[in-house]
Scaffold this motif. Structure first.
Motif, mmCIF file in Angstrom:
data_model
loop_
_atom_site.group_PDB
_atom_site.id
_atom_site.type_symbol
_atom_site.label_atom_id
_atom_site.label_comp_id
_atom_site.label_asym_id
_atom_site.label_seq_id
_atom_site.Cartn_x
_atom_site.Cartn_y
_atom_site.Cartn_z
ATOM 1 N N VAL A 48 -3.238 -0.244 -2.375
ATOM 2 C CA VAL A 48 -4.458 0.104 -3.116
ATOM 3 C C VAL A 48 -4.782 1.582 -2.933
ATOM 4 N N ASP A 49 -4.657 2.084 -1.712
ATOM 5 C CA ASP A 49 -4.927 3.498 -1.460
ATOM 6 C C ASP A 49 -3.984 4.389 -2.277
ATOM 7 N N CYS A 50 -2.715 4.034 -2.322
ATOM 8 C CA CYS A 50 -1.753 4.856 -3.062
ATOM 9 C C CYS A 50 -2.032 4.825 -4.565
ATOM 10 N N VAL A 51 -2.319 3.646 -5.105
ATOM 11 C CA VAL A 51 -2.633 3.555 -6.537
ATOM 12 C C VAL A 51 -3.923 4.312 -6.832
ATOM 13 N N ASP A 52 -4.944 4.144 -5.989
ATOM 14 C CA ASP A 52 -6.200 4.887 -6.170
ATOM 15 C C ASP A 52 -5.968 6.384 -6.116
ATOM 16 N N GLY A 53 -4.972 6.805 -5.319
ATOM 17 C CA GLY A 53 -4.646 8.222 -5.192
ATOM 18 C C GLY A 53 -3.767 8.753 -6.316
ATOM 19 N N GLY A 54 -3.416 7.894 -7.275
ATOM 20 C CA GLY A 54 -2.671 8.347 -8.443
ATOM 21 C C GLY A 54 -1.176 8.121 -8.386
ATOM 22 N N ALA A 55 -0.677 7.396 -7.392
ATOM 23 C CA ALA A 55 0.767 7.150 -7.296
ATOM 24 C C ALA A 55 1.213 6.199 -8.403
ATOM 25 N N SER A 56 2.253 6.598 -9.111
ATOM 26 C CA SER A 56 2.826 5.751 -10.159
ATOM 27 C C SER A 56 3.860 4.843 -9.508
ATOM 28 N N VAL A 57 3.391 3.679 -9.053
ATOM 29 C CA VAL A 57 4.261 2.742 -8.347
ATOM 30 C C VAL A 57 4.235 1.363 -9.001
ATOM 31 N N GLY A 58 3.879 1.334 -10.282
ATOM 32 C CA GLY A 58 3.965 0.093 -11.039
ATOM 33 C C GLY A 58 2.641 -0.568 -11.368
ATOM 34 N N PHE A 59 1.530 -0.025 -10.895
ATOM 35 C CA PHE A 59 0.245 -0.681 -11.074
ATOM 36 C C PHE A 59 -0.763 0.270 -11.705
ATOM 37 N N MET A 60 -1.755 -0.306 -12.378
ATOM 38 C CA MET A 60 -2.744 0.480 -13.103
ATOM 39 C C MET A 60 -4.110 0.408 -12.413
ATOM 40 N N GLN A 61 -4.890 1.471 -12.556
ATOM 41 C CA GLN A 61 -6.260 1.504 -12.043
ATOM 42 C C GLN A 61 -7.186 0.823 -13.055
ATOM 43 N N PRO A 62 -8.270 0.216 -12.625
ATOM 44 C CA PRO A 62 -8.644 -0.007 -11.232
ATOM 45 C C PRO A 62 -7.738 -1.064 -10.604
ATOM 46 N N TYR A 63 -7.510 -0.926 -9.305
ATOM 47 C CA TYR A 63 -6.602 -1.801 -8.577
ATOM 48 C C TYR A 63 -7.260 -2.192 -7.268
ATOM 49 N N THR A 64 -7.308 -3.495 -7.006
ATOM 50 C CA THR A 64 -8.030 -4.006 -5.844
ATOM 51 C C THR A 64 -7.082 -4.720 -4.883
ATOM 52 N N ARG A 65 -7.603 -5.031 -3.705
ATOM 53 C CA ARG A 65 -6.838 -5.823 -2.722
ATOM 54 C C ARG A 65 -6.459 -7.164 -3.333
ATOM 55 N N GLU A 66 -7.350 -7.748 -4.114
ATOM 56 C CA GLU A 66 -7.059 -9.035 -4.752
ATOM 57 C C GLU A 66 -5.915 -8.893 -5.749
ATOM 58 N N ASP A 67 -5.827 -7.746 -6.411
ATOM 59 C CA ASP A 67 -4.706 -7.483 -7.327
ATOM 60 C C ASP A 67 -3.400 -7.338 -6.546
ATOM 61 N N ALA A 68 -3.485 -6.747 -5.360
ATOM 62 C CA ALA A 68 -2.287 -6.443 -4.576
ATOM 63 C C ALA A 68 -1.711 -7.664 -3.863
ATOM 64 N N GLU A 69 -2.542 -8.641 -3.530
ATOM 65 C CA GLU A 69 -2.075 -9.786 -2.745
ATOM 66 C C GLU A 69 -0.906 -10.536 -3.382
ATOM 67 N N PRO A 70 -0.943 -10.877 -4.683
ATOM 68 C CA PRO A 70 0.206 -11.597 -5.263
ATOM 69 C C PRO A 70 1.503 -10.780 -5.195
ATOM 70 N N TYR A 71 1.387 -9.467 -5.351
ATOM 71 C CA TYR A 71 2.582 -8.625 -5.249
ATOM 72 C C TYR A 71 3.203 -8.765 -3.856
ATOM 73 N N TRP A 72 2.377 -8.611 -2.807
ATOM 74 C CA TRP A 72 2.908 -8.668 -1.445
ATOM 75 C C TRP A 72 3.358 -10.071 -1.066
ATOM 76 N N GLN A 73 2.720 -11.096 -1.611
ATOM 77 C CA GLN A 73 3.200 -12.458 -1.367
ATOM 78 C C GLN A 73 4.603 -12.631 -1.951
ATOM 79 N N ALA A 74 4.832 -12.081 -3.148
ATOM 80 C CA ALA A 74 6.159 -12.151 -3.760
ATOM 81 C C ALA A 74 7.185 -11.369 -2.943
#
Length: 171
Positions: A23-49
């Motif tokens: 979330v910190d990296c996406v909020d900081g503008g890193a193009s790593v596959g996800f769009m803003q706004p991006y939350t911890r809840e958005d990130a959880e399924p990615y890390w579970q996978a």
């Protein structure tokens, strides 16, 4: 700083910290596959996978810890097609903005490259956003620039971004 290769159980346990880093990296503008706004809840399924991919052996997940907290991570996509058993993909080198400048990216990359070589990989490939801070890291670590594809992805806040592709022989 501790760099660790996580097993599936450890990967699942690290999900809260990994969410914070992503979330910190996406909020900081890193193009790593996800769009803003991006939350911890958005990130959880990615890390579970990712944890499931670790469990299957398809992914190697490394973390950098400072004072017991995960502040950086990188992955090796080890599972490849039958004609590419010697190759792996380096994915999602992420360092929390609060921990940058402490050498975590270099330590994570070294650990990932060494483990990939131990597992018989001889060449690694990656792509990163052209013009990003991350793009400057890889040549300093011995990676060779292959080229750029325009409009390959989107910046997290919107708008096209080009991607630069790199490779590195590790054995």
């Amino acid at each position: 700083t501790t760099i660790r290769l996580l097993d599936a159980t450890e990967a699942r346990a690290a999900i809260p910290d990994l969410c914070d880093v992503l979330v910190d990296c996406v909020d900081g503008g890193a193009s790593v596959g996800f769009m803003q706004p991006y939350t911890r809840e958005d990130a959880e399924p990615y890390w579970q996978a990712v944890a499931e991919s670790v469990a299957s052996g398809a992914t190697l997940l490394f973390v950098a810890e400072l004072e017991g907290r995960v502040l950086g991570t990188v992955q090796i996509g080890a599972a490849q097609m039958p004609n590419q058993p010697h190759r792996a993909d380096l994915k999602k080198l992420l360092v929390h903005r609060a921990a940058r400048g402490k050498g975590l990216a270099r330590l994570l990359m070294r650990a990932a490259e060494e483990e990939a070589a131990r597992r018989g990989k001889t060449i690694l490939v990656l792509d990163t956003a052209t013009g990003s801070d991350a793009e400057a890291i890889y040549p300093r670590l011995g990676w060779e620039r292959v080229g750029v594809i325009p409009d390959y992805a989107l910046w997290p806040e919107g708008g096209f971004c080009a991607s630069t592709f790199f490779y590195k022989r590790i054995a």
